[in-house]
Design an enzyme around this catalytic site. Structure first.
Site, PDB file in Angstrom:
ATOM      1  N   GLY A  12       0.605  -1.380   0.488  1.00  0.00           N
ATOM      2  CA  GLY A  12      -0.104   0.348  -0.040  1.00  0.00           C
ATOM      3  C   GLY A  12       1.323   1.088   0.449  1.00  0.00           C
ATOM      4  N   TYR A 154     -13.750  -4.890  10.018  1.00  0.00           N
ATOM      5  CA  TYR A 154     -12.628  -3.974   9.900  1.00  0.00           C
ATOM      6  C   TYR A 154     -12.393  -4.318  11.280  1.00  0.00           C
ATOM      7  CZ  TYR A 154      -9.499  -0.084   9.423  1.00  0.00           C
ATOM      8  OH  TYR A 154      -8.277   1.127   9.666  1.00  0.00           O
ATOM      9  N   ALA A 156     -12.789  -6.594  13.130  1.00  0.00           N
ATOM     10  CA  ALA A 156     -12.327  -8.006  14.045  1.00  0.00           C
ATOM     11  C   ALA A 156     -11.152  -8.307  12.996  1.00  0.00           C
ATOM     12  CB  ALA A 156     -13.635  -9.067  12.715  1.00  0.00           C
ATOM     13  N   ALA A 157     -10.724  -7.956  11.864  1.00  0.00           N
ATOM     14  CA  ALA A 157      -9.251  -7.928  11.693  1.00  0.00           C
ATOM     15  C   ALA A 157      -8.711  -7.315  11.717  1.00  0.00           C
ATOM     16  CB  ALA A 157      -9.643  -7.381   9.581  1.00  0.00           C
ATOM     17  N   ILE A 187      -6.210   9.770  11.179  1.00  0.00           N
ATOM     18  CA  ILE A 187      -5.485  10.020  10.180  1.00  0.00           C
ATOM     19  C   ILE A 187      -5.476  10.831   8.771  1.00  0.00           C
ATOM     20  CG2 ILE A 187      -2.541   9.882   9.386  1.00  0.00           C
ATOM     21  CD1 ILE A 187      -3.075   9.106  11.985  1.00  0.00           C
TER      22      ILE A 187
HETATM   23  N1  NAD Z   1      -5.801   6.885   8.144  1.00  0.00           N
HETATM   24  C1  NAD Z   1      -6.213   6.542   9.067  1.00  0.00           C
HETATM   25  O1  NAD Z   1      -7.075   7.043   9.784  1.00  0.00           O
HETATM   26  C2  NAD Z   1      -6.517   4.716   9.028  1.00  0.00           C
HETATM   27  C3  NAD Z   1      -6.416   4.467  10.275  1.00  0.00           C
HETATM   28  C4  NAD Z   1      -5.965   3.305  12.073  1.00  0.00           C
HETATM   29  C5  NAD Z   1      -5.214   2.959  10.844  1.00  0.00           C
HETATM   30  N2  NAD Z   1      -5.136   2.883   9.191  1.00  0.00           N
HETATM   31  C6  NAD Z   1      -4.448   1.562   8.984  1.00  0.00           C
HETATM   32  O2  NAD Z   1      -3.780   2.040   8.021  1.00  0.00           O
HETATM   33  C7  NAD Z   1      -2.741   1.596   6.713  1.00  0.00           C
HETATM   34  C8  NAD Z   1      -2.896   2.249   5.520  1.00  0.00           C
HETATM   35  O3  NAD Z   1      -3.989   3.528   5.617  1.00  0.00           O
HETATM   36  P1  NAD Z   1      -4.349   4.685   4.629  1.00  0.00           P
HETATM   37  O4  NAD Z   1      -5.497   5.545   5.471  1.00  0.00           O
HETATM   38  O5  NAD Z   1      -2.550   5.172   4.472  1.00  0.00           O
HETATM   39  O6  NAD Z   1      -5.263   4.173   3.242  1.00  0.00           O
HETATM   40  P2  NAD Z   1      -5.574   4.464   2.204  1.00  0.00           P
HETATM   41  O7  NAD Z   1      -6.826   4.757   1.838  1.00  0.00           O
HETATM   42  O8  NAD Z   1      -4.983   5.868   2.111  1.00  0.00           O
HETATM   43  O9  NAD Z   1      -3.925   3.538   1.196  1.00  0.00           O
HETATM   44  C9  NAD Z   1      -4.085   2.541   0.727  1.00  0.00           C
HETATM   45  C10 NAD Z   1      -2.949   2.269  -0.364  1.00  0.00           C
HETATM   46  O10 NAD Z   1      -3.322   0.559   0.168  1.00  0.00           O
HETATM   47  C11 NAD Z   1      -2.771   0.130  -1.132  1.00  0.00           C
HETATM   48  N3  NAD Z   1      -4.085  -1.450  -1.615  1.00  0.00           N
HETATM   49  C12 NAD Z   1      -5.430  -1.418  -0.938  1.00  0.00           C
HETATM   50  N4  NAD Z   1      -5.823  -3.175  -0.829  1.00  0.00           N
HETATM   51  C13 NAD Z   1      -4.541  -3.171  -1.730  1.00  0.00           C
HETATM   52  C14 NAD Z   1      -4.002  -4.357  -1.914  1.00  0.00           C
HETATM   53  N5  NAD Z   1      -5.027  -5.790  -2.028  1.00  0.00           N
HETATM   54  N6  NAD Z   1      -3.308  -5.051  -2.511  1.00  0.00           N
HETATM   55  C15 NAD Z   1      -1.943  -3.859  -2.305  1.00  0.00           C
HETATM   56  N7  NAD Z   1      -2.491  -2.679  -2.068  1.00  0.00           N
HETATM   57  C16 NAD Z   1      -3.472  -2.369  -1.386  1.00  0.00           C
HETATM   58  C17 NAD Z   1      -4.436   1.523  -1.502  1.00  0.00           C
HETATM   59  O11 NAD Z   1      -4.973   1.436  -3.615  1.00  0.00           O
HETATM   60  C18 NAD Z   1      -3.616   2.488  -1.803  1.00  0.00           C
HETATM   61  O12 NAD Z   1      -2.283   2.826  -2.433  1.00  0.00           O
HETATM   62  C19 NAD Z   1      -3.882   0.310   6.750  1.00  0.00           C
HETATM   63  O13 NAD Z   1      -4.073  -0.660   7.038  1.00  0.00           O
HETATM   64  C20 NAD Z   1      -4.907   1.376   7.366  1.00  0.00           C
HETATM   65  O14 NAD Z   1      -6.097   0.379   8.050  1.00  0.00           O
HETATM   66  C21 NAD Z   1      -5.028   3.989   8.519  1.00  0.00           C
END
Ligand code: NAD
Length: 256
Positions: A12, A154, A156-157, A187
């Protein structure tokens, strides 16, 4: 530079938190493999790293698909010979009322957010064992610690990620491979844009943290560098919450 010549896979890594981590690890000297479904954004991240005299490649990857992850590992080894760091950041989220949350939503949440990191760990561990060291950083959430509305799959994961981290860390005892989790709070990324920019609640939700604002992807980078570096060698099977204090003290305006 804390990560000079280390090779890091960032799943990602094309957008949001993963993009900032890719750029941040590269600034510390790591060679970065951006592993993402999104070719356009990821290619821009690679260009930015190369423009700043770093080294990076994009490998189109679906973390929930074993064959795709095998390809990621072989492309990485072909180009960089070894793998020191795995950042299991890729994630997706469906927000749906329970009555509309069906099995395919559940399967999506588990396959990308929990099975994906498992597949990536399984694929990368033999490579880390070859070089006698490694750092794996999984991504949880505040949803790893509490129920959140309309996010049954979400939550659960993301709860499961803490278990995966602990179980792997113990199975890897003696291998010099650390496994830890970063748990972000609110974030402001493309993932959460709609909430951060919500005209009625967006600003107020930010103020509910102790720090008093939404987090930025850059707020996560320092911890990712630290957990990737030798400075964190005694941290294993653990997690770091980066939520501006949101979990520590759910606050209301006027109470601080
Ligand atoms: N943004 C938040 O507030 C927040 C809060 C808690 C946890 N998170 C976790 O942080 C991580 C990043 O979140 P983010 O906000 O930057 O998300 P985002 O949606 O901005 O970016 C996620 C990236 O993952 C890629 N992606 C999605 N499915 C994929 C797959 N099957 N294989 C490969 N790449 C894939 C997407 O193309 C994207 O570039 C995630 O695991 C999310 O659950 C985010």
């Amino acid at each position: 530079m804390k990560l000079k010549n280390k090779v890091a896979i960032v799943t990602g890594g094309g957008k949001g938190i993963g993009e900032e981590i890719s750029l941040g690890l590269a600034k510390e000297g790591a060679k970065v493999v951006v592993a993402d479904l999104d070719k356009e954004n990821s290619s821009n991240v690679v260009k930015e790293i190369v423009k700043n005299n770093g080294d990076a490649i994009y490998v189109e990857t679906d973390v929930s698909n074993e064959a795709s992850v095998k390809n990621l590992i072989s492309e990485t080894i072909n180009r960089f010979d070894q793998i020191d760091i795995l950042i299991n950041n890729a994630g997706i989220r469906h927000v749906k009322k329970l009555e509309n949350h069906d099995l395919s939503d559940w399967d999506d949440m588990i396959s990308v957010n929990l099975t994906g990191p498992y597949i990536c760990c399984q694929a990368v561990i033999p490579e880390m064992k070859k070089i006698g060291k490694g750092k794996i950083i999984n991504f949880g959430s505040i949803a790893s610690f509490m129920g959140r509305p309309d996010r049954v799959g979400y939550v659960a994961a993301k709860s499961g990620i803490l278990g995966l981290t602990r179980a792997l860390a113990i199975d890897l005892k003696g291998s010099n491979i650390n496994v830890n989790t970063i748990c972000p709070g609110l974030i402001s990324t493309p993932f959460n844009k709609k909430y951060a920019e919500d005209p009625t609640h967006g600003e107020q939700w930010g103020k509910e943290t102790i720090v008093g604002r939404w987090g930025l992807p850059s707020d996560i980078v320092g911890a990712a560098i630290f957990l990737s570096s030798n400075e964190s060698d005694f941290i294993n099977g653990s997690e770091i919450k980066i939520d501006g204090g949101w979990l520590a003290a759910k606050t209301r305006e006027g109470e601080l």
